[in-house]
Design a protein around this motif. Structure first.
Motif, PDB file in Angstrom:
ATOM      1  N   ALA A  37       0.843  -1.194   0.000  1.00  0.00           N
ATOM      2  CA  ALA A  37       0.000   0.000   0.000  1.00  0.00           C
ATOM      3  C   ALA A  37       0.876   1.241   0.000  1.00  0.00           C
ATOM      4  CB  ALA A  37      -0.904   0.014   1.232  1.00  0.00           C
ATOM      5  N   LEU A  38       0.308   2.327  -0.539  1.00  0.00           N
ATOM      6  CA  LEU A  38       1.039   3.581  -0.644  1.00  0.00           C
ATOM      7  C   LEU A  38       0.126   4.713  -0.212  1.00  0.00           C
ATOM      8  CD1 LEU A  38       3.575   5.116  -1.889  1.00  0.00           C
ATOM      9  CD2 LEU A  38       2.255   5.224  -3.996  1.00  0.00           C
ATOM     10  N   GLY A  39       0.691   5.670   0.486  1.00  0.00           N
ATOM     11  CA  GLY A  39      -0.083   6.856   0.851  1.00  0.00           C
ATOM     12  C   GLY A  39       0.814   8.069   0.768  1.00  0.00           C
ATOM     13  N   TYR A  40       0.195   9.252   0.613  1.00  0.00           N
ATOM     14  CA  TYR A  40       0.989  10.470   0.528  1.00  0.00           C
ATOM     15  C   TYR A  40       0.229  11.593   1.181  1.00  0.00           C
ATOM     16  CZ  TYR A  40       3.456  14.486  -1.466  1.00  0.00           C
ATOM     17  OH  TYR A  40       4.159  15.653  -1.627  1.00  0.00           O
ATOM     18  N   SER A  41       0.952  12.407   1.906  1.00  0.00           N
ATOM     19  CA  SER A  41       0.339  13.580   2.493  1.00  0.00           C
ATOM     20  C   SER A  41       0.895  14.813   1.812  1.00  0.00           C
ATOM     21  CB  SER A  41       0.639  13.641   3.997  1.00  0.00           C
ATOM     22  OG  SER A  41       0.290  14.923   4.477  1.00  0.00           O
ATOM     23  N   PRO A  42       0.091  15.473   0.969  1.00  0.00           N
ATOM     24  CA  PRO A  42       0.578  16.689   0.325  1.00  0.00           C
ATOM     25  C   PRO A  42       0.798  17.788   1.352  1.00  0.00           C
ATOM     26  CG  PRO A  42      -1.697  16.226  -0.324  1.00  0.00           C
ATOM     27  CD  PRO A  42      -1.294  15.139   0.616  1.00  0.00           C
ATOM     28  N   PHE A  43       0.204  17.627   2.508  1.00  0.00           N
ATOM     29  CA  PHE A  43       0.330  18.604   3.572  1.00  0.00           C
ATOM     30  C   PHE A  43       1.685  18.470   4.272  1.00  0.00           C
ATOM     31  CE2 PHE A  43      -0.467  19.202   8.194  1.00  0.00           C
ATOM     32  CZ  PHE A  43      -0.640  20.574   8.191  1.00  0.00           C
ATOM     33  N   LEU A  44       2.053  17.226   4.601  1.00  0.00           N
ATOM     34  CA  LEU A  44       3.327  16.988   5.294  1.00  0.00           C
ATOM     35  C   LEU A  44       4.472  16.721   4.324  1.00  0.00           C
ATOM     36  CD1 LEU A  44       2.023  14.497   8.017  1.00  0.00           C
ATOM     37  CD2 LEU A  44       2.572  16.900   8.374  1.00  0.00           C
ATOM     38  N   HIS A  45       4.137  16.485   3.081  1.00  0.00           N
ATOM     39  CA  HIS A  45       5.135  16.036   2.097  1.00  0.00           C
ATOM     40  C   HIS A  45       5.819  14.751   2.552  1.00  0.00           C
ATOM     41  CE1 HIS A  45       5.465  19.775  -0.540  1.00  0.00           C
ATOM     42  NE2 HIS A  45       4.415  19.936   0.248  1.00  0.00           N
ATOM     43  N   PRO A  83      -6.160  14.712   6.693  1.00  0.00           N
ATOM     44  CA  PRO A  83      -5.822  16.025   6.137  1.00  0.00           C
ATOM     45  C   PRO A  83      -5.312  16.965   7.232  1.00  0.00           C
ATOM     46  CG  PRO A  83      -7.971  15.328   5.364  1.00  0.00           C
ATOM     47  CD  PRO A  83      -7.526  14.320   6.364  1.00  0.00           C
ATOM     48  N   ASP A  84      -4.260  17.644   6.926  1.00  0.00           N
ATOM     49  CA  ASP A  84      -3.704  18.682   7.788  1.00  0.00           C
ATOM     50  C   ASP A  84      -3.334  18.178   9.181  1.00  0.00           C
ATOM     51  OD1 ASP A  84      -4.403  20.128   5.610  1.00  0.00           O
ATOM     52  OD2 ASP A  84      -6.152  21.072   6.536  1.00  0.00           O
ATOM     53  N   GLN A  85      -3.013  16.939   9.284  1.00  0.00           N
ATOM     54  CA  GLN A  85      -2.638  16.385  10.578  1.00  0.00           C
ATOM     55  C   GLN A  85      -1.378  15.545  10.426  1.00  0.00           C
ATOM     56  OE1 GLN A  85      -4.473  16.489  13.682  1.00  0.00           O
ATOM     57  NE2 GLN A  85      -5.496  18.154  12.591  1.00  0.00           N
ATOM     58  N   CYS A  86      -0.697  15.325  11.564  1.00  0.00           N
ATOM     59  CA  CYS A  86       0.416  14.384  11.566  1.00  0.00           C
ATOM     60  C   CYS A  86      -0.117  13.001  11.927  1.00  0.00           C
ATOM     61  CB  CYS A  86       1.487  14.809  12.559  1.00  0.00           C
ATOM     62  SG  CYS A  86       2.406  16.236  12.025  1.00  0.00           S
ATOM     63  N   GLN A  87      -1.119  12.599  11.227  1.00  0.00           N
ATOM     64  CA  GLN A  87      -1.771  11.333  11.566  1.00  0.00           C
ATOM     65  C   GLN A  87      -2.108  10.575  10.297  1.00  0.00           C
ATOM     66  OE1 GLN A  87      -5.127  12.660  13.925  1.00  0.00           O
ATOM     67  NE2 GLN A  87      -4.216  11.676  15.720  1.00  0.00           N
ATOM     68  N   LEU A  88      -2.156   9.288  10.419  1.00  0.00           N
ATOM     69  CA  LEU A  88      -2.597   8.494   9.286  1.00  0.00           C
ATOM     70  C   LEU A  88      -3.355   7.276   9.773  1.00  0.00           C
ATOM     71  CD1 LEU A  88       0.321   6.447   7.806  1.00  0.00           C
ATOM     72  CD2 LEU A  88       0.739   8.100   9.576  1.00  0.00           C
TER      73      LEU A  88
END
Lengths: 960, 347
Positions: A37-45, A83-88
């Motif tokens: 699986a892959l995920g990306y946070s454009p917010f945290l980069h 979104p906009d969090q340090c969480q996943l």
């Protein structure tokens, strides 16, 4: 018994040991095994990768790495950043959801699991009712929408995972206003995709697998728009302004749908099969990216014509008239596009595409013409050709370092200059203490030079030995250029190519002299190459010599592979390490040991038949010694012949498996099916267990004898300037240790520098020691008068080491798989020994001298032996008294390839393969620790404005 | 023909000297004889090495009756349990088939004529259900010849009976050392290898330990067949314990200790060929200085240690006070016997 083993309890020594030794597994280098699986946070980069073993790894700017492991060890199916969090949030294949957070702790961020949750339906409901298929973290950051197999969408609160039952979107509610005839034809079925409206957080788009798409209003709890798709749905994507969305389908088509404010049934704007008209494979994910100039980027995965290209793993990028189908050598797990995430930006303006394939990470620069690949600073595919050996060199002089980097940069011109686009977090680890190189030898005849100084294992330079030889596969005969039609416009990307055309090219031993830049490389077909670093391209003839290791032994027939054919005439070599001497052993058995002395300009090599010494200055074979026992038939026949054919068939069957796996991949037979499979597996395991009990494994107990097979196999070679003949004169010497417990010592006469080219190097056998326990000799070492191991060649000349003590008497340390023995020199008498196997039942697999510094004082350091046993334990044994200092369990004893791959550094660190593509780095030292230390700060959030959020929409549902 | 002479009980000396003395007193200097004595139970037991000689001297009360027979016409069956009282029962016949009553013509050599191939040791410190077997691989071409396997055994623990994994002998190779000794059998559970417990170790670990110790392998087993166990301190007749008891010196605990401490020396040394010359044993460096003592002396030290016998252990026999009616002089304290006792010779 233990009583007699303990080195005693000297409290001073015990305290010192605590200051010297400490065991840590610090970081994993390379590419995760079996990513899922892959995920990306454009917010945290930040990018997140989940694996089939339940690991989750986060990557940002080089050096920014986090790792977490789910207790369940289940496959990670989906990863969504809040979104906009340090969480996943991660979804595992046991249908459990896990919330992870990046929290700062004593100055550095750490990844921690906060909550876990499994969605439960009402009692009696089938498991499919709650089987999660799609996850949408809402931009409000308060709730998750969970699409299920039953078609219902559940809403849970964050971070508590409390189910908000009144907000559940049932399929009945959705179907209320869908036209009768459509309803009759299709039930709702499972939720394939959930997408939040990019401008209006109160609207979410729901896609069901049979093709129905609805826009749901969260405020009024009703459907506002219906989109009656006729094809099985794969995925959905909103256009940036929310006026249109795009759906992609199982038949290889995609459809654009307009979303207007009036509340009527919508017809598609456009329905297109990009690789039609013949039947195509599914398009499983699609992006529609707007640009300033109005020409969009349409990027989709799959969709290839079923019959002729159905086996390709492709992602197509269409931008106006430009179209490229990037062709990956392994299955595409998932991909994402990095684009402008500024909420105020009008266009997406995609900059890069990041593709996670099963065996590598590929990043494509979409800004630069030609869409070149970006060289990743981490996640290197170590196994792009299988690793066959590794060699570590500590503390590389700056000059050599720069020359290697410059040679490497000439190889990397086809890469994009784009700075690494995934740049979240800050690396706060101290700079690496020194420049370290890890060299890996590969099955395809290449040697890769890795920067192993820090957390990111980064490829500096790749050396290929193939050019020297004539092989079946011409290097110009490239798959890319030949045999590809214009359409589809396929382009091979990535470096993963596990299939070597000629296993004889495989690299088996590497030795680099960091002071002189001489490199010796030896391979599977008895080839030994000596190379020199050259900063320019050059064309020259490689001097070629043959070493007949059987000498006068008659009547033997080698049944293994043939030796490699060499190229006649001058060969063009690119800048970097260029071979100037090739020695080929006869019979061409695999080279099992190698030593290079750059000061004496000598290279020694050994195989299962014997060993030889070559003078690479005069390009002359000095001597060969046959170590073969007359009864050792196996060594003669060349066991590799059998291995090779096995390997070949294995490779073929792997190819088959890979193909079938791809086709059967199309997912989920429902949870009932999965549990059946599990049951069957469990039963199978039980059966095999029972079988094992019925026919127990036996082990033969027999003393080793001189007649055993492979006693002549040369395990270790060592150059030393020591007292071999008498105690008044020291001389250069070569030591060799065999599998049968024999140590040979040769006295060498190397002419002084001014007459080096005029007089021959001479060698004479001075000693032969037969260890009566006949265990394989795995290490030979000479300690000087102060009991310090002799320095490396040229180390003293470069003022990097004190001259060895040539006054006192030297000692010889012979390490066999079973014992450590110290002998006096020049008169060989046994002085000390440490029996390992007789007492503990473990055997030495790897042994190195390592220097340990105290973490308390800078002025104390000592040399010890770092030993890895066949049980995967690491032991530190003192020099010269051979006292066991400490023992750490490191590798599982069943992990044979991990143990075989282990390499120690000179300063108490080490690497071993935890999968074909990953090195685990560990440290035995309190002083030298390379581990990630980084901070991820919350970027400023312009609060109260949910609309700006996540233009990336990465957090919407995805399939694996 | 009777002779009576005296010996210093505290210093019995060597068997060979004693043998020489006997030949001297009987004026039969070149005749091979068998020497026997009657022990406190009235059994006729052989004297043929230092240890049973010492044992004999220590049992003198105060007289020691010695019997001498010419080797040629010796009645071997005369030795053994109850031989003096001639009260053989059936059981002893069954248990000791090698009494060879019916084949008096076959000459069976004495233990010193053989190289030891195996022995049961430490009978006095082990539980009766266990057997510690030493296999002498050294000097024979016979393969050790056995296989081991994983299995499970039942143990009595504080929590009741528990099934625990164990290592077992799975196969004996016909003609191999292990089989020929008769001391090991299929399904015997291996408990220790050279003094180290195998519990918690894997089959491969135990295999490696055994191979690493193959030159001097000491295996402690729990025999699958518990009926042939050595019975300790048995005064009853007809027990096979007799042979063990009579041949086991009181110094046996020292063998194990000796093995543990002196184990470093117990295996034979590596060989060196210098300048393509003759192979030589590698001497042990003197711990204090670099210079070597005379090679022969060191070799002797090795040899004696090799047989698991420390000089000090011999002294245990010499503490009985008072003088016996036999005497002779200790001539050469350095000239130690190389025989080890506690050896059961199996043909």
């Amino acid at each position: 018994m233990r009583r007699f083993l303990r080195p005693g309890h000297d409290p001073v020594r015990e305290r010192l040991k605590r200051d010297l030794f400490q065991f840590n597994k610090t970081v994993e280098h390379g590419f995760p095994h079996q990513p899922s699986a892959l995920g990306y946070s454009p917010f945290l980069h930040l990018m997140a990768i989940g694996t089939r073993s339940g690991a989750i790894k986060l990557y940002g700017a080089p050096g920014v790495e986090f790792m977490g492991l789910h207790e369940e060890n289940n496959t990670v199916m989906q990863i969504h950043f809040i979104p906009d969090q340090c969480q996943l949030v991660t979804l595992l294949d046991d249908n459990s959801l896990h919330l992870w957070s990046l929290k700062q702790h004593s100055g550095a961020s750490e990844l921690r699991e906060e909550h876990r949750f499994t969605l439960k339906g009402p009692p009696g409901s089938p498991p499919s009712a709650t089987q999660i298929t799609a996850v949408l973290p809402h931009s409000s950051r308060e709730v998750l929408y969970l699409g299920t197999e039953s078609g219902n969408i559940f809403v849970v609160e964050l971070p508590s995972f409390g189910v908000l039952e009144d907000r559940t979107i049932t399929s009945e509610a959705v179907l209320q206003r869908v036209p009768e005839d459509y309803c009759n034809r299709r039930s709702c079925e499972l939720v394939e995709a959930l997408r939040e409206h990019p401008k209006n957080p109160d609207q979410i788009l729901i896609g069901y697998s049979r093709g129905l798409i609805v826009l749901w209003d969260l405020q009024n709890n009703k459907v506002t728009h219906h989109f009656l798709g006729s094809q099985q749905l794969e995925n959905l994507y909103w256009q940036r302004d929310g006026s249109k969305f795009i759906s992609c389908h199982y038949d290889g088509s995609y459809t654009q749908w307009p979303v207007s404010s009036d509340n009527r049934q919508h017809e598609p704007l456009e329905n297109f099969v990009p690789y039609g008209p013949f039947p195509c494979k599914a398009i499983s994910k699609i992006y529609w990216q707007t640009t300033k100039n109005g020409v969009p980027y349409i990027i989709f995965q799959g969709g290839m014509p079923r019959a002729s290209y159905g086996d390709r793993h492709s992602i197509s990028v269409v931008h106006g008239s430009q179209q490229t189908a990037f062709d990956f050598t392994s299955r595409v797990i998932d991909f994402f596009i990095i684009f402008s995430s500024e909420p105020t930006a009008e266009y997406d303006d995609p900059s890069a595409m990041v593709v996670l394939a099963e065996e590598e990470l590929v990043v494509i620069d979409l800004k630069t013409a030609g869409w070149p690949a970006v060289h990743p600073p981490y996640l290197a595919s170590l196994h792009c050709s299988a690793i066959t050996c590794s060699h570590h060199v500590s503390n590389i002089p700056l000059k050599l370092w720069e020359r290697i980097i410059s040679a490497g940069s000439k190889q990397n011109i086809h890469y994009s200059n784009m700075p690494w686009p995934i740049d979240g977090g800050t690396n706060i680890a101290p700079d690496p203490p020194q420049r370290d190189l890890l060299l890996t030898g590969h099955e395809d005849g290449t040697v890769r030079f890795w920067d192993a100084s820090g957390v990111c294992l980064h490829l500096l330079y790749k050396l290929s030995t193939v050019r020297v030889f004539l092989t079946d596969a011409d290097p110009n005969d490239n798959m890319n250029t030949l045999g590809e039609d214009e359409w589809p416009p396929l382009r091979k990307v990535g470096t993963f190519d596990p299939y070597s055309d000629d296993p004889r090219l495989g690299i088996q031993k590497i030795y680099l002299c960091k002071y002189s830049g001489y490199l010796a490389v030896a391979g599977t077909a008895g080839q030994v190459l000596v190379m020199e670093l050259n900063d320019e391209d050059a064309e020259h003839v490689v001097d070629h010599a043959e070493a007949d290791l059987l000498q006068d032994q008659e009547g033997y027939r080698w049944k293994g592979h043939e030796k490699l054919k060499t190229r006649e005439g001058p060969v063009r070599f690119e800048a970097g390490f260029q071979p100037f001497v090739l020695v080929q052993c006869q019979p061409p058995a695999v080279v099992t040991s190698l030593a290079l002395h750059s000061e004496w300009k000598l290279v020694a090599f050994g195989t299962s038949h014997g060993f030889g010494l070559f003078d690479h200055q005069q390009k002359r074979l000095v001597f060969v010694k046959c170590t073969l026992h007359p009864s050792d038939q196996l060594a003669l026949e060349g066991p590799l012949s059998r291995v090779k054919s096995l390997k070949k068939s294995l490779r073929q069957s792997f190819r088959r498996i890979r193909r079938s796996r791809v086709s059967s991949r199309k997912r989920r037979g429902g949870s009932g099916n999965a549990s059946e499979v599990q049951e069957a597996n469990a039963k199978f395991d039980q059966d095999t267990l029972q079988e094992m009990e019925l026919a127990p494994v036996q082990r033969k107990i027999e003393a080793r004898s001189a007649e055993d097979s492979f006693t002549g196999f040369v395990r270790t070679l060592y150059f030393a300037d020591t007292f071999l003949r008498d105690s008044s004169r020291h001389c250069p010497s070569l030591w060799a240790g065999t599998n049968g417990g024999t140590v040979y010592a040769f006295c060498l006469r190397v002419p002084p520098a001014e007459r080096r080219m005029d007089e021959p190097v001479r060698a004479e056998q001075a000693k032969e020691i037969q260890l009566m326990h006949r265990a394989p000799v795995v290490g030979i070492l000479v300690l000087d008068g102060r009991s310090i191991p002799l320095p490396e060649p040229l180390e003293v000349a470069h003022d990097l080491s004190k001259s060895p003590d040539m006054q006192g008497s030297h000692q010889l340390l012979v390490v066999s798989e079973e014992q450590f023995k110290v002998f006096t020199l020049p008169k060989v008498s046994s002085k000390l020994k440490l029996k390992l196997t007789a007492l503990e039942g473990c055997r030495v697999r790897k042994v190195t001298v390592a220097n340990f510094g105290s973490c308390k004082t800078d002025d104390y350091s000592e040399n010890d032996l770092a030993v890895l046993t066949n049980l995967g334990d690491i032991q530190i044994i003192s020099l010269p008294f051979l006292k066991l200092q400490i023992r750490y369990p490191c590798i599982r004893k069943e992990d044979v390839s991990g143990i075989a791959s282990c390499v120690f550094t000179k300063y108490g660190q080490g690497f071993y393969l935890i999968s074909p593509s990953e090195f685990e780095r560990f440290s035995l030292s309190t002083k030298w620790l390379v581990e990630p230390r980084c901070i991820v700060d919350m970027p400023e959030v312009t609060s109260n404005n949910h609309v700006h959020k996540k233009s990336g929409m990465e957090n919407a549902a995805r399939k694996s | 023909e009777f002779r009576r002479f005296s010996l210093e009980r505290s210093k019995p000396g060597k068997f060979e000297e004693f043998y020489g003395l006997l030949q001297h007193v009987h004026k039969i200097p070149n005749v091979d004889v068998l020497v026997g004595y009657t022990d406190i139970h009235g059994d006729l037991l052989p004297i043929n090495n230092d240890d049973n000689y010492h044992k004999a001297v220590s049992t003198a009360n105060p007289l020691l009756r010695i019997f001498i027979q010419r080797k040629e016409d010796a009645d071997y069956s005369a030795f053994g349990t109850d031989t003096m009282t001639r009260k053989k029962n059936v059981l002893s016949n069954v248990l000791r088939p090698d009494n060879h009553k019916k084949k008096p013509h076959i000459v069976i050599s004495m233990p010193q004529d053989f190289r030891p191939v195996s022995s049961i040791i430490d009978v006095d410190i082990l539980p009766e259900t266990h057997r510690r077997v030493r296999l002498y691989k050294y000097g024979t071409d016979k393969p050790l010849g056995f296989y081991i396997r994983d299995g499970s055994s039942v143990r009595v623990t504080p929590h009741g009976l528990e099934k625990v994994p164990g290592i077992f002998i799975s196969r004996l190779v016909p003609g191999g050392l292990a089989q020929s000794t008769g001391l090991l059998a299929v399904n015997d559970e291996v408990l220790e290898v050279n003094g180290i417990e195998v519990s918690g170790k894997s089959l491969d670990q135990v295999t490696d330990m055994m191979i690493a110790n193959s030159r001097n392998l000491i295996i402690t087993v729990r025999p699958a067949n518990q009926r042939n166990n050595v019975v300790r301190n048995s005064r009853t007749s007809g027990s096979s314990g007799q042979s063990t008891e009579s041949s086991l010196p009181s110094s046996t605990p020292n063998i194990l200790t000796n093995f543990l401490q002196g184990e470093e020396e117990s295996d034979e040394e590596d060989i060196i060929i210098e300048d393509s010359g003759e192979p030589q044993q590698i001497p042990k460096a003197a711990p204090t200085s670099e210079s070597l003592e005379s090679l022969t002396q060191i070799e002797l030290l090795h040899e004696s240690a090799q047989n698991g016998f420390l000089p000090s252990s011999e002294m245990n026999l010499n503490h009985s006070a008072g003088s016996v009616s036999m005497e002779y002089e200790v001539q050469d304290p350095d000239h130690k016997s190389l025989e080890e006792d506690g050896t059961i010779i199996t043909l």
